[in-house]
Enzyme design. Sequence first.
Site, PDB file in Angstrom:
ATOM      1  N   ALA A 194       0.851  -1.205   0.000  1.00 14.71           N
ATOM      2  CA  ALA A 194       0.000   0.000   0.000  1.00 14.71           C
ATOM      3  C   ALA A 194       0.875   1.239   0.000  1.00 14.71           C
ATOM      4  O   ALA A 194       0.725   2.117   0.842  1.00 14.71           O
ATOM      5  CB  ALA A 194      -0.918  -0.028   1.221  1.00 14.71           C
ATOM      6  N   GLY A 195       1.816   1.306  -0.944  1.00 12.18           N
ATOM      7  CA  GLY A 195       2.743   2.436  -0.984  1.00 12.18           C
ATOM      8  C   GLY A 195       2.348   3.468  -2.016  1.00 12.18           C
ATOM      9  O   GLY A 195       1.167   3.596  -2.382  1.00 12.18           O
ATOM     10  N   VAL A 224       2.898   3.485  -5.127  1.00 17.20           N
ATOM     11  CA  VAL A 224       2.402   2.918  -6.381  1.00 17.20           C
ATOM     12  C   VAL A 224       1.073   2.197  -6.140  1.00 17.20           C
ATOM     13  O   VAL A 224       0.056   2.507  -6.765  1.00 17.20           O
ATOM     14  CB  VAL A 224       3.457   1.962  -7.006  1.00 17.20           C
ATOM     15  CG1 VAL A 224       2.877   1.231  -8.201  1.00 17.20           C
ATOM     16  CG2 VAL A 224       4.698   2.737  -7.403  1.00 17.20           C
ATOM     17  N   SER A 248       5.599  -3.413  -9.317  1.00 18.26           N
ATOM     18  CA  SER A 248       6.872  -2.839  -8.858  1.00 18.26           C
ATOM     19  C   SER A 248       7.866  -2.895 -10.005  1.00 18.26           C
ATOM     20  O   SER A 248       7.804  -3.802 -10.831  1.00 18.26           O
ATOM     21  CB  SER A 248       7.480  -3.654  -7.722  1.00 18.26           C
ATOM     22  OG  SER A 248       6.518  -4.074  -6.807  1.00 18.26           O
ATOM     23  N   LYS A 274      10.203  -0.231 -18.809  1.00 19.51           N
ATOM     24  CA  LYS A 274      10.060   0.630 -17.632  1.00 19.51           C
ATOM     25  C   LYS A 274      11.427   1.217 -17.244  1.00 19.51           C
ATOM     26  O   LYS A 274      11.559   2.419 -17.002  1.00 19.51           O
ATOM     27  CB  LYS A 274       9.475  -0.192 -16.489  1.00 19.51           C
ATOM     28  CG  LYS A 274       9.523   0.462 -15.134  1.00 19.51           C
ATOM     29  CD  LYS A 274       8.574   1.632 -15.024  1.00 19.51           C
ATOM     30  CE  LYS A 274       8.821   2.365 -13.728  1.00 19.51           C
ATOM     31  NZ  LYS A 274       7.812   3.262 -13.308  1.00 19.51           N
ATOM     32  N   GLN A 329      13.988  20.830 -17.770  1.00 18.93           N
ATOM     33  CA  GLN A 329      14.084  21.889 -16.764  1.00 18.93           C
ATOM     34  C   GLN A 329      15.353  21.651 -15.936  1.00 18.93           C
ATOM     35  O   GLN A 329      15.435  20.698 -15.158  1.00 18.93           O
ATOM     36  CB  GLN A 329      12.823  21.829 -15.882  1.00 18.93           C
ATOM     37  CG  GLN A 329      12.833  22.718 -14.661  1.00 18.93           C
ATOM     38  CD  GLN A 329      12.664  24.192 -15.003  1.00 18.93           C
ATOM     39  OE1 GLN A 329      11.916  24.555 -15.918  1.00 18.93           O
ATOM     40  NE2 GLN A 329      13.382  25.035 -14.290  1.00 18.93           N
ATOM     41  N   CYS A 351      12.731   6.546  -8.006  1.00 17.64           N
ATOM     42  CA  CYS A 351      12.824   5.714  -9.212  1.00 17.64           C
ATOM     43  C   CYS A 351      14.068   5.929 -10.069  1.00 17.64           C
ATOM     44  O   CYS A 351      14.728   4.958 -10.446  1.00 17.64           O
ATOM     45  CB  CYS A 351      11.602   5.935 -10.082  1.00 17.64           C
ATOM     46  SG  CYS A 351      10.143   5.244  -9.331  1.00 17.64           S
ATOM     47  N   GLN A 409      17.254   7.105  -9.975  1.00 19.99           N
ATOM     48  CA  GLN A 409      18.576   6.561  -9.661  1.00 19.99           C
ATOM     49  C   GLN A 409      18.523   5.035  -9.517  1.00 19.99           C
ATOM     50  O   GLN A 409      19.350   4.313 -10.062  1.00 19.99           O
ATOM     51  CB  GLN A 409      19.095   7.200  -8.374  1.00 19.99           C
ATOM     52  CG  GLN A 409      20.402   6.577  -7.945  1.00 19.99           C
ATOM     53  CD  GLN A 409      21.156   7.457  -6.986  1.00 19.99           C
ATOM     54  OE1 GLN A 409      21.352   8.633  -7.235  1.00 19.99           O
ATOM     55  NE2 GLN A 409      21.583   6.881  -5.885  1.00 19.99           N
TER      56      GLN A 409
HETATM   57  C1  UDX Z   1       9.397   9.178 -12.391  1.00 18.00           C
HETATM   58  C2  UDX Z   1       8.818   9.004 -13.807  1.00 18.00           C
HETATM   59  O1  UDX Z   1       8.500  10.292 -14.345  1.00 18.00           O
HETATM   60  C3  UDX Z   1       7.590   8.111 -13.747  1.00 18.00           C
HETATM   61  O2  UDX Z   1       7.110   7.858 -15.064  1.00 18.00           O
HETATM   62  C4  UDX Z   1       7.941   6.794 -13.077  1.00 18.00           C
HETATM   63  O3  UDX Z   1       6.800   5.956 -12.965  1.00 18.00           O
HETATM   64  C5  UDX Z   1       8.543   7.040 -11.715  1.00 18.00           C
HETATM   65  O4  UDX Z   1       9.676   7.913 -11.819  1.00 18.00           O
HETATM   66  P1  UDX Z   1       8.806  10.682 -10.279  1.00 18.00           P
HETATM   67  O5  UDX Z   1      10.157  10.287  -9.789  1.00 18.00           O
HETATM   68  O6  UDX Z   1       7.644  10.520  -9.364  1.00 18.00           O
HETATM   69  O7  UDX Z   1       8.439   9.889 -11.620  1.00 18.00           O
HETATM   70  O8  UDX Z   1       8.842  12.232 -10.695  1.00 18.00           O
HETATM   71  P2  UDX Z   1       9.393  13.040 -11.977  1.00 18.00           P
HETATM   72  O9  UDX Z   1       8.394  14.064 -12.317  1.00 18.00           O
HETATM   73  O10 UDX Z   1       9.831  12.154 -13.051  1.00 18.00           O
HETATM   74  O11 UDX Z   1      10.663  13.813 -11.370  1.00 18.00           O
HETATM   75  C6  UDX Z   1      11.829  13.129 -10.949  1.00 18.00           C
HETATM   76  C7  UDX Z   1      12.897  14.127 -10.549  1.00 18.00           C
HETATM   77  O12 UDX Z   1      13.384  14.841 -11.684  1.00 18.00           O
HETATM   78  C8  UDX Z   1      12.406  15.195  -9.573  1.00 18.00           C
HETATM   79  O13 UDX Z   1      13.402  15.433  -8.599  1.00 18.00           O
HETATM   80  C9  UDX Z   1      12.196  16.405 -10.450  1.00 18.00           C
HETATM   81  O14 UDX Z   1      12.287  17.617  -9.742  1.00 18.00           O
HETATM   82  C10 UDX Z   1      13.339  16.238 -11.442  1.00 18.00           C
HETATM   83  N1  UDX Z   1      13.113  16.922 -12.731  1.00 18.00           N
HETATM   84  C11 UDX Z   1      12.067  16.573 -13.525  1.00 18.00           C
HETATM   85  C12 UDX Z   1      14.013  17.901 -13.157  1.00 18.00           C
HETATM   86  O15 UDX Z   1      14.984  18.214 -12.450  1.00 18.00           O
HETATM   87  N2  UDX Z   1      13.812  18.513 -14.365  1.00 18.00           N
HETATM   88  C13 UDX Z   1      12.776  18.175 -15.190  1.00 18.00           C
HETATM   89  O16 UDX Z   1      12.673  18.763 -16.278  1.00 18.00           O
HETATM   90  C14 UDX Z   1      11.870  17.180 -14.755  1.00 18.00           C
HETATM   91  P1  ADP Z   2       6.529   2.172  -3.849  1.00 17.19           P
HETATM   92  O1  ADP Z   2       7.002   3.588  -3.967  1.00 17.19           O
HETATM   93  O2  ADP Z   2       7.179   1.255  -4.850  1.00 17.19           O
HETATM   94  O3  ADP Z   2       5.042   2.040  -3.841  1.00 17.19           O
HETATM   95  P2  ADP Z   2       6.633   1.932  -0.963  1.00 17.19           P
HETATM   96  O4  ADP Z   2       7.839   1.700  -0.096  1.00 17.19           O
HETATM   97  O5  ADP Z   2       5.912   3.236  -0.886  1.00 17.19           O
HETATM   98  O6  ADP Z   2       7.085   1.599  -2.450  1.00 17.19           O
HETATM   99  O7  ADP Z   2       5.541   0.796  -0.656  1.00 17.19           O
HETATM  100  C1  ADP Z   2       5.782  -0.563  -0.667  1.00 17.19           C
HETATM  101  C2  ADP Z   2       4.910  -1.208   0.416  1.00 17.19           C
HETATM  102  O8  ADP Z   2       4.976  -2.631   0.252  1.00 17.19           O
HETATM  103  C3  ADP Z   2       5.354  -0.930   1.865  1.00 17.19           C
HETATM  104  O9  ADP Z   2       4.296  -0.311   2.564  1.00 17.19           O
HETATM  105  C4  ADP Z   2       5.659  -2.337   2.438  1.00 17.19           C
HETATM  106  O10 ADP Z   2       5.270  -2.474   3.790  1.00 17.19           O
HETATM  107  C5  ADP Z   2       4.812  -3.217   1.545  1.00 17.19           C
HETATM  108  N1  ADP Z   2       5.215  -4.628   1.480  1.00 17.19           N
HETATM  109  C6  ADP Z   2       6.465  -5.149   1.359  1.00 17.19           C
HETATM  110  N2  ADP Z   2       6.400  -6.498   1.293  1.00 17.19           N
HETATM  111  C7  ADP Z   2       5.079  -6.845   1.360  1.00 17.19           C
HETATM  112  C8  ADP Z   2       4.348  -8.078   1.320  1.00 17.19           C
HETATM  113  N3  ADP Z   2       4.969  -9.256   1.172  1.00 17.19           N
HETATM  114  N4  ADP Z   2       3.002  -8.037   1.438  1.00 17.19           N
HETATM  115  C9  ADP Z   2       2.361  -6.860   1.572  1.00 17.19           C
HETATM  116  N5  ADP Z   2       2.981  -5.665   1.594  1.00 17.19           N
HETATM  117  C10 ADP Z   2       4.322  -5.647   1.496  1.00 17.19           C
END
Ligand code: UDX
Ligand code: ADP
Length: 479
Positions: A11-12, A14, A129, A219, A266, A275, A277
């Site tokens: 329940a994170g 994603v 994931s 991905k 930007q 994500c 790194q």
């Molecule tokens: C990213 C991907 O966009 C998304 O598709 C994937 O599922 C998860 O990873 P996220 O990390 O949530 O999403 O945010 P994103 O908007 O991509 O920004 C990532 C980082 O890049 C942030 O720190 C943002 O400030 C920075 N960024 C983004 C820049 O520095 N310049 C830009 O032009 C765009």
């Molecule tokens: P993401 O950004 O990928 O969604 P999060 O760290 O926010 O990652 O969420 C992942 C969640 O998955 C955490 O809340 C963690 O407790 C949960 N988790 C890890 N292993 C299991 C499992 N086997 N069953 C249910 N939940 C789990």
Amino acid sequence: MVVKNICCLGAGYVGGPTCSVIAWKCPEIKVTVVDLSKERIAQWNSEKLPIYEPGLDDVVKACRGKNLFFSNDIKTAILDADLIFISVNTPTKTFGNGKGRAPDLKYVEGAARMIADIAQSNKIVVEKSTVPVRAAESILNILSANQRPGVSYQILSNPEFLAEGTAIDDLLHADRVLIGGEDSPEGRAAIEELCSVYEHWIPRKNILTTNTWSSELSKLAANAMLAQRISSINSLSAVCESTGADVSEVARAVGLDSRIGSKFLQASIGFGGSCFQKDILNLIYICESLNLLEVAAYWQQVIDMNEYQKSRFTAKVIESLFNTVSGKQVALLGFAFKKNTGDTRESPAIHVAKTLLDEGASINIYDPKVEKSQIIDDLTNPSICEFPEQVKSRVKIFEDAYSATAGTHAIVLCTEWDEFITYDYNRIYKGMMKPAFIFDGRKILNHEELIEIGFHVQTIGKKLSRPRSPRCWSSKPNI
Ligand code: UDX
Ligand code: ADP
């Protein structure tokens, strides 16, 4: 089979938003999001959700208790489900083989083992994931090795492309939904089942079906290429600062070429988030394992450039403050890795704060959405600091930017929150020590106006002039 019952493990950031939107758009499907953490589930069932995401509250309120449930009863959720999303965390390994590069798949494996232990009927298991290429094979191996008689599994890859801060919009208006599966009658049937869920709101032409490995790799490739654009423009920002070019003008000129496009150009203090790194490191690890060393080195540069940008920016802050911040007070505006989220994972603000603390500064932090406890956890994490007590005594967290900046020598803007643009900088200037400095790590402020007020302003990718007429050079703030 028609999907009637979905379970989501995790329940994170994603699992929560994705399944909330699925429940909202598919009222006839029961969606149960489960997690090992009791605290997280309690938050999902409360008025204050565990993550801040614009629009999420409304979606959850519309379906929670109707066809959307958050629970710790993992067993019942798995038993009842036709389709199970695995949305657990896949952090980068901090130990052993692949340390600092390979993703730690223990949570994915744990989730697969739970399904194998509990399931008593056929299941479609969907990787949500981000995982390394061929992770689906490992999941299938675990499930097959522990399979009960008469129970069969189909594994699909359905990576999530939502970005934090715009997750609900990204889910509702996805550019594409990607589903990878086995090229067999059973595999194709499973793909169709998942397609039918998304078809409740995504046009079929935007649902792309591929083989499993293409889906998994796409991905990683998408995130690597987005991050690569940011590192590219950030590399050019250094050239701009030394030549008098303005990186925003360069980005606009380049981005208007329809072959290049304007998004993700930007220049900034550096990219953060859970994500980019992690996924590039994952890609590098795969390349190294395949002995594709030149390819690995190519992607490593995207990360190296990001580290360089963060260090370059922080070095500029210290250099401008007369080469020492020891005993000085610096205000950090923004701690989240981007605006409209409370998430701080890999936030560049952590790097800035750590360096300033190492150099002896005290820091005042204000972020509109990040919890105080999160900031302290981040800065006292053993990978960041050796002496947590020292950090606690030199870090103060504030409820608003005016009190955070009062009495400080400098402001470092780390996150592009909209509210930062609208502040009364005359008032802020009056409350600060002089000369007063602003370092705009996101290029969002009106620099000319700030210079007019009397601030010394530095930003990314543009050389700025000194204040026209310094209004006050006394070392005391006039509050
Ligand atoms: C990213 C991907 O966009 C998304 O598709 C994937 O599922 C998860 O990873 P996220 O990390 O949530 O999403 O945010 P994103 O908007 O991509 O920004 C990532 C980082 O890049 C942030 O720190 C943002 O400030 C920075 N960024 C983004 C820049 O520095 N310049 C830009 O032009 C765009
Ligand atoms: P993401 O950004 O990928 O969604 P999060 O760290 O926010 O990652 O969420 C992942 C969640 O998955 C955490 O809340 C963690 O407790 C949960 N988790 C890890 N292993 C299991 C499992 N086997 N069953 C249910 N939940 C789990």
